[in-house]
Motif scaffolding. Structure first.
Motif, mmCIF file in Angstrom:
data_model
loop_
_atom_site.group_PDB
_atom_site.id
_atom_site.type_symbol
_atom_site.label_atom_id
_atom_site.label_comp_id
_atom_site.label_asym_id
_atom_site.label_seq_id
_atom_site.Cartn_x
_atom_site.Cartn_y
_atom_site.Cartn_z
ATOM 1 N N ILE A 168 0.840 -1.199 0.000
ATOM 2 C CA ILE A 168 0.000 0.000 0.000
ATOM 3 C C ILE A 168 0.875 1.248 0.000
ATOM 4 N N TYR A 169 1.941 1.218 0.793
ATOM 5 C CA TYR A 169 2.860 2.362 0.819
ATOM 6 C C TYR A 169 3.515 2.556 -0.553
ATOM 7 N N ALA A 170 4.021 1.473 -1.135
ATOM 8 C CA ALA A 170 4.710 1.563 -2.426
ATOM 9 C C ALA A 170 3.762 2.048 -3.517
ATOM 10 N N LEU A 171 2.528 1.536 -3.530
ATOM 11 C CA LEU A 171 1.549 1.944 -4.532
ATOM 12 C C LEU A 171 1.221 3.424 -4.387
ATOM 13 N N THR A 172 0.951 3.863 -3.168
ATOM 14 C CA THR A 172 0.598 5.266 -2.931
ATOM 15 C C THR A 172 1.752 6.189 -3.311
ATOM 16 N N TYR A 173 2.958 5.799 -2.932
ATOM 17 C CA TYR A 173 4.135 6.614 -3.279
ATOM 18 C C TYR A 173 4.310 6.707 -4.789
ATOM 19 N N GLU A 174 4.161 5.599 -5.480
ATOM 20 C CA GLU A 174 4.350 5.590 -6.930
ATOM 21 C C GLU A 174 3.292 6.440 -7.635
ATOM 22 N N VAL A 175 2.076 6.434 -7.126
ATOM 23 C CA VAL A 175 0.985 7.187 -7.753
ATOM 24 C C VAL A 175 1.194 8.692 -7.599
ATOM 25 N N PHE A 176 1.635 9.132 -6.414
ATOM 26 C CA PHE A 176 1.655 10.563 -6.102
ATOM 27 C C PHE A 176 3.059 11.176 -6.027
ATOM 28 N N LYS A 177 4.069 10.498 -6.549
ATOM 29 C CA LYS A 177 5.438 10.980 -6.376
ATOM 30 C C LYS A 177 5.885 11.981 -7.440
ATOM 31 N N GLN A 178 5.089 12.210 -8.473
ATOM 32 C CA GLN A 178 5.557 12.966 -9.627
ATOM 33 C C GLN A 178 6.074 14.356 -9.278
ATOM 34 N N ASN A 179 5.361 15.099 -8.450
ATOM 35 C CA ASN A 179 5.739 16.484 -8.167
ATOM 36 C C ASN A 179 6.587 16.644 -6.911
ATOM 37 N N ASN A 180 6.325 15.819 -5.908
ATOM 38 C CA ASN A 180 7.019 15.994 -4.637
ATOM 39 C C ASN A 180 7.158 14.636 -3.956
ATOM 40 N N GLN A 181 8.353 14.077 -3.989
ATOM 41 C CA GLN A 181 8.565 12.735 -3.429
ATOM 42 C C GLN A 181 8.421 12.727 -1.918
ATOM 43 N N LYS A 182 8.811 13.812 -1.274
ATOM 44 C CA LYS A 182 8.713 13.867 0.186
ATOM 45 C C LYS A 182 7.260 13.806 0.627
ATOM 46 N N LYS A 183 6.401 14.565 -0.033
ATOM 47 C CA LYS A 183 4.980 14.527 0.297
ATOM 48 C C LYS A 183 4.382 13.166 -0.040
ATOM 49 N N ALA A 184 4.847 12.561 -1.134
ATOM 50 C CA ALA A 184 4.344 11.239 -1.522
ATOM 51 C C ALA A 184 4.668 10.197 -0.457
ATOM 52 N N ARG A 185 5.833 10.321 0.160
ATOM 53 C CA ARG A 185 6.192 9.390 1.238
ATOM 54 C C ARG A 185 5.237 9.541 2.425
ATOM 55 N N VAL A 186 4.906 10.787 2.750
ATOM 56 C CA VAL A 186 3.983 11.025 3.872
ATOM 57 C C VAL A 186 2.602 10.455 3.550
ATOM 58 N N ILE A 187 2.139 10.687 2.332
ATOM 59 C CA ILE A 187 0.841 10.136 1.921
ATOM 60 C C ILE A 187 0.877 8.611 1.973
ATOM 61 N N GLY A 188 2.003 8.013 1.584
ATOM 62 C CA GLY A 188 2.154 6.557 1.649
ATOM 63 C C GLY A 188 2.100 6.037 3.072
ATOM 64 N N ILE A 189 2.732 6.746 4.001
ATOM 65 C CA ILE A 189 2.700 6.341 5.412
ATOM 66 C C ILE A 189 1.278 6.424 5.957
ATOM 67 N N ILE A 190 0.565 7.484 5.581
ATOM 68 C CA ILE A 190 -0.834 7.614 6.002
ATOM 69 C C ILE A 190 -1.661 6.444 5.467
ATOM 70 N N ALA A 191 -1.444 6.092 4.193
ATOM 71 C CA ALA A 191 -2.182 4.979 3.593
ATOM 72 C C ALA A 191 -1.890 3.667 4.315
ATOM 73 N N SER A 192 -0.634 3.425 4.664
ATOM 74 C CA SER A 192 -0.276 2.202 5.393
ATOM 75 C C SER A 192 -0.944 2.161 6.752
ATOM 76 N N THR A 193 -1.005 3.311 7.410
ATOM 77 C CA THR A 193 -1.663 3.384 8.719
ATOM 78 C C THR A 193 -3.148 3.088 8.597
ATOM 79 N N ILE A 194 -3.771 3.633 7.559
ATOM 80 C CA ILE A 194 -5.192 3.362 7.317
ATOM 81 C C ILE A 194 -5.423 1.870 7.143
ATOM 82 N N PHE A 195 -4.543 1.218 6.390
ATOM 83 C CA PHE A 195 -4.698 -0.220 6.158
ATOM 84 C C PHE A 195 -4.587 -1.007 7.463
ATOM 85 N N VAL A 196 -3.665 -0.615 8.326
ATOM 86 C CA VAL A 196 -3.494 -1.314 9.609
ATOM 87 C C VAL A 196 -4.766 -1.234 10.441
ATOM 88 N N LEU A 197 -5.463 -0.085 10.375
ATOM 89 C CA LEU A 197 -6.687 0.112 11.160
ATOM 90 C C LEU A 197 -7.948 -0.338 10.417
#
Length: 394
Positions: free
Chosen positions: A7-36
């Protein structure tokens, strides 16, 4: 764990085009959502095949996006292995192959050598698909291979069967399946996540700091003059952001929605015997959309109290469901069908011990014959385990 990272890798790959740092944060949020996520928590806890199907669905989409963007042979070969593993797990793994053409939405048609790149994409895609079917061909070595198709026919209709139905029956089946699938999706995915997934497509709502009276006069005047363009420009200048489609990552978001919507609608049309677990893998692509909306909210609103209220509103339902799933599964706020299947009904194993004892006692006075309604779920395997050595029981 593999799905969390996927989930983290997919989210990062989808949203990394403009800002990789923000994409990593979005990926971490997505992983947390999946855990819950209550849906994944239920099936991961019981280690059912649906969890593995969801895992391969996530990784298939990730490597397909990687392949379309980079046109690399190594990505194609890894994708072939993932697709092959998916179709070996369950027949629903073929959906990842059928959905492959929709990845053209994110293909860059503006780069040079378009024809060469399209041919290269086609060839690499064929490599992945051929590898997947070769892996699936291993099943043909089994004498029980025909059972796969027989079992599939219990749960879904073939296109030829569907074509033979009367129009009213087609509509009735569609509506009935849709109501059931939507109810299960609504309970598991929860209303806040559904709203966030939809909001990810739109610009943010109007800034409520502008006075109500000024809003009315400004809106009325703009529409009276019929100057729509000027109205939008002046609204943005005053702090408004109208409810318009947000073009940022629009194609990627459409792909994520299609990977949920198309399998969902296909099951509505062709479904015959349905259970909530069939929806699990479809919901995986929606999680990056939810995380994108959460990140966007935090980007706009810096007030700590607002953030706390927002987080509380979106996690209260998943946390409540998670608590019951872990500590009081029988009373968890889950679809009734799942509770009957896994804890409260006969498919969960309730009554097997008592019935085994009953049959054993009856067999002491002479031969008896035990029959089950079908060869599904625990039956007749649960009885064979305990009674196969009893010569008086057939």
């Amino acid at each position: 764990f593999i799905t969390v990272f996927g989930i983290y890798a997919l989210t990062y790959e989808v949203f990394k085009q403009n800002n990789q740092k923000k994409a990593r944060v979005i990926g971490i949020i997505a992983s947390t959502i999946f855990v819950l996520y209550p849906f994944s928590l239920v099936y991961d806890r019981m280690a059912l095949y649906e969890s593995m199907v969801a895992m391969f669905f996530v990784w298939s989409l990730y490597f397909q996006i990687l392949l379309v963007r980079n046109l690399r042979l190594d990505a194609a070969m890894i994708l072939g292995l993932v697709l092959g593993s998916a179709v070996l797990t369950k027949s629903s793994g073929f959906l990842s192959i059928y959905l492959f053409p929709f990845l053209l939405l994110i293909f860059d048609f503006k780069k040079k050598d378009l024809k060469i790149r399209l041919i290269k994409l086609l060839c690499l895609s064929l490599v992945s698909i051929v590898m997947a079917y070769l892996m699936y061909g291993i099943l043909r070595l089994s004498s029980f291979y025909h059972i796969i198709d027989d079992k599939n026919l219990i749960f879904v209709q073939t296109p030829s069967e569907w074509m033979k139905l009367q129009f009213n029956d087609k509509i009735s089946t569609l509506l009935s399946n849709f109501r059931g699938l939507w109810d299960w999706f609504f309970v598991y995915f929860t209303l806040p996540y559904i709203i966030l997934a939809v909001v990810s497509f739109f610009m943010k709502l109007p800034d409520l700091t502008v006075g109500v009276s000024s809003q009315h006069s400004f809106t009325a005047k703009a529409f009276q003059l019929g100057r729509t363009k000027a109205f939008i420009q002046r609204a943005n200048a005053r702090g408004f952001q109208l409810l318009l489609i947000n073009p940022k990552f629009l194609k990627e978001k459409i792909v994520l929605v299609l990977w949920f919507l198309l399998p969902f609608l296909a099951l509505c049309v062709f479904g015959k015997t349905l259970y909530p677990r069939y929806v699990l893998f479809m919901t995986m692509p929606l999680i990056p959309l939810v995380s994108y909306s959460i990140f966007s909210f935090f980007e706009r609103y810096k007030n700590i109290a607002v953030r706390i209220i927002f987080v509380f509103a979106i996690i209260i339902l998943p946390l409540r469901s998670g608590y019951y799933i872990l500590f009081d599964f029988a009373n968890a706020p889950l679809p009734r069908l799942d509770l009957e299947q896994y804890i409260n009904g006969w498919p969960s194993g309730g009554g097997v011990r008592e019935s085994v004892q009953f049959f054993s006692e009856k067999a002491q006075s002479g031969p008896i014959y035990v029959a089950t309604q079908g060869t599904f779920g625990l039956m007749p395997s649960s009885y064979e385990i305990y009674l196969k050595d009893n010569k008086n029981i057939m």
